[in-house]
Write an enzyme that holds these catalytic residues in place. Structure first.
Site, PDB file in Angstrom:
ATOM      1  N   ASN A 260       0.837  -1.196   0.000  1.00 41.04           N
ATOM      2  CA  ASN A 260       0.000   0.000   0.000  1.00 41.04           C
ATOM      3  C   ASN A 260       0.875   1.250   0.000  1.00 41.04           C
ATOM      4  OD1 ASN A 260      -2.123   1.752   0.163  1.00 41.04           O
ATOM      5  ND2 ASN A 260      -2.537   1.408   2.342  1.00 41.04           N
ATOM      6  N   ASP A 287      10.119   1.880   2.304  1.00 40.70           N
ATOM      7  CA  ASP A 287       8.841   1.391   2.848  1.00 40.70           C
ATOM      8  C   ASP A 287       8.991  -0.079   3.280  1.00 40.70           C
ATOM      9  OD1 ASP A 287       6.265   1.281   3.770  1.00 40.70           O
ATOM     10  OD2 ASP A 287       5.305   1.479   1.809  1.00 40.70           O
ATOM     11  N   GLY A 306       2.440  -4.768   2.450  1.00 40.23           N
ATOM     12  CA  GLY A 306       3.826  -4.446   2.812  1.00 40.23           C
ATOM     13  C   GLY A 306       4.795  -5.501   2.348  1.00 40.23           C
TER      14      GLY A 306
HETATM   15 ZN   LIG Z   1       2.456   4.433   3.765  1.00 36.79          ZN
END
Ligand SMILES: [Zn+2]
Length: 421
Positions: A260, A287, A306
């Protein structure tokens, strides 16, 4: 490739002496490779406190060091969230002595719930310079405006995870041809773009800086490009997976490709790469989002979003960007520019055992270095990653170049791709 001698004493670069060879004091060994400033990650999920089964600050920092990073910014979506001086101090204390320096981002709102402002001043007093509710965007425009007014007064930066919760509701991948074909509910590009547009407008209104996390759509890149042309105080980052993978990767319903913002189209990937090349996007940020196997190994729509990123970011960025940018500008995207956004550079002394990040490599600078061998290859074996989790989307893939050594404050914390702490 230029050659130089770099002499390091007491954690500081004390000289080039002679010009014959690239000679870094990695326990006296001579190393050949590309020596850049240690990388700085603006976007690392270390999961501690609360999700230690997925990652700890220690294992995440070790993964960072193996990836060439000498500093990471820990995201505040922990349990509890980093929304108070108490939790921030705990994370900073756990980060001390790890293989990479750990800075923290504070939450914008209490519990990242989007309802009431977190004590930004209390966190800023601890040296927190970046605030975000990452994992969610601040939905309430009036609250975001107020947060920007406070942030401007405090001299800190708000970073937005741009996602309109109503437009994104129920979606598990990018809304497009592949989501229709696979029967998975989609998240439209517009869910990201409306919040990018709103926050550009709020940056114009308040004069406060806004940092855009993980841009993933062509429309977002275009909005930021125009905002910068107008002179607004905006910065942006993009993740390696958004410059390499597309929504076609979801075809096998493997939750390892759920992230995301979601993997987008070919056109979006090209736009993200173009944005990194023309200066619209200021930083590559991982991320890095570890998830324990039992959490991720569920049907696609139920899996948390993720993927891991710290140990693959530089080889991917090297493969994708170096042919366009060359090594110096690539290191700027991964070191000096993110360090400047997070205020981790020499111009913002932090103390507390932290050193200046982001280079430049000159006499008097902290010896935070990444030694990268462009002639080697990184072959991704999930079992050998330092992270506690295994959710890499690159298992079995090979990328050009490999991190050989990482030097933190003059100490080699990674030697020949082996962690020393
Ligand atoms: Zn984020």
């Amino acid at each position: 490739m230029p050659e130089a001698t770099l002499v390091i004493r007491g954690g500081t670069v004390v000289g080039p002496e002679g010009r014959q060879r690239l000679d870094v004091a990695v326990r006296g060994a001579t190393v050949v490779g590309l020596v850049g400033p240690g990388l700085v990650d603006l976007h690392t999920h270390l999961r501690q406190p609360g999700r230690e089964e997925a990652e700890t600050i220690e294992t995440g920092a070790r993964a960072a060091a193996l990836g060439g990073y000498t500093a990471v910014v820990a995201m505040p979506n922990t349990e509890p969230a980093i929304d108070s001086a108490g939790v921030a101090s705990e994370v900073l204390a756990l980060g001390a002595g790890c293989a990479a320096e750990v800075a923290v981002a504070g939450a914008i709102t209490v519990g990242r719930a989007g309802l009431a402002l977190a004590p930004l001043g209390e966190l800023a007093a601890l040296g927190v310079t970046l605030f975000t509710d990452d994992g969610a965007g601040v939905q309430d425009g009036a609250l975001m405006r107020r947060a920007l007014d406070y942030a401007k007064g405090l001299g800190v930066t708000l970073a937005q995870h741009c996602e309109d919760a109503c437009l994104a509701a129920g979606g598990a991948m990018h809304e497009g041809c592949w989501s229709s074909l696979l029967g998975i509910p989609g998240v439209p590009a517009a869910a990201e773009e409306v919040m990018v547009a709103r926050d550009i407008t709020l940056a114009r209104l308040t004069g406060a800086p806004v940092h855009f996390l993980h841009l993933s759509t062509a429309g977002s890149v275009d909005l930021v490009r125009r905002a910068k042309a107008e002179g607004l105080p905006v910065t942006a980052e993009a993740a390696p997976h958004h410059m390499l993978l597309t929504d076609a990767a979801v075809a096998g319903y493997d939750p390892v490709f759920k992230v995301n913002p979601p993997l987008r189209t070919d056109e979006d990937v090209r736009a993200v790469v173009a944005g990194l090349c023309d200066g619209t996007i200021d930083a590559v940020a991982t991320d890095h989002a570890p998830h324990a196997p039992e959490a991720k190994d569920v049907p696609f729509d139920q899996a948390p979003p993720g993927m891991l990123g710290l140990q693959t970011a530089l080889p991917i960025a090297w493969s994708v960007l170096a042919p366009h940018l060359g090594p110096e500008r690539l290191f700027a995207l991964m070191s000096s520019q993110p360090a400047a956004i997070a205020k981790l550079t020499a111009t913002h002394p932090r103390g507390g055992g932290h050193s200046a990040q982001g280079g430049p490599l000159e006499v008097g600078a902290a010896a935070n270095l990444c030694v990268f061998d462009p002639g080697a290859a990184t072959v991704v074996d999930p079992r050998r990653l330092a992270s506690r989790s295994r959710n890499t989307p690159y298992a079995g893939r090979s990328f050009e170049g490999a991190v050989r050594h990482t030097v933190l404050r003059g100490e080699a914390v990674v030697i020949d791709a082996e962690a020393q702490r």
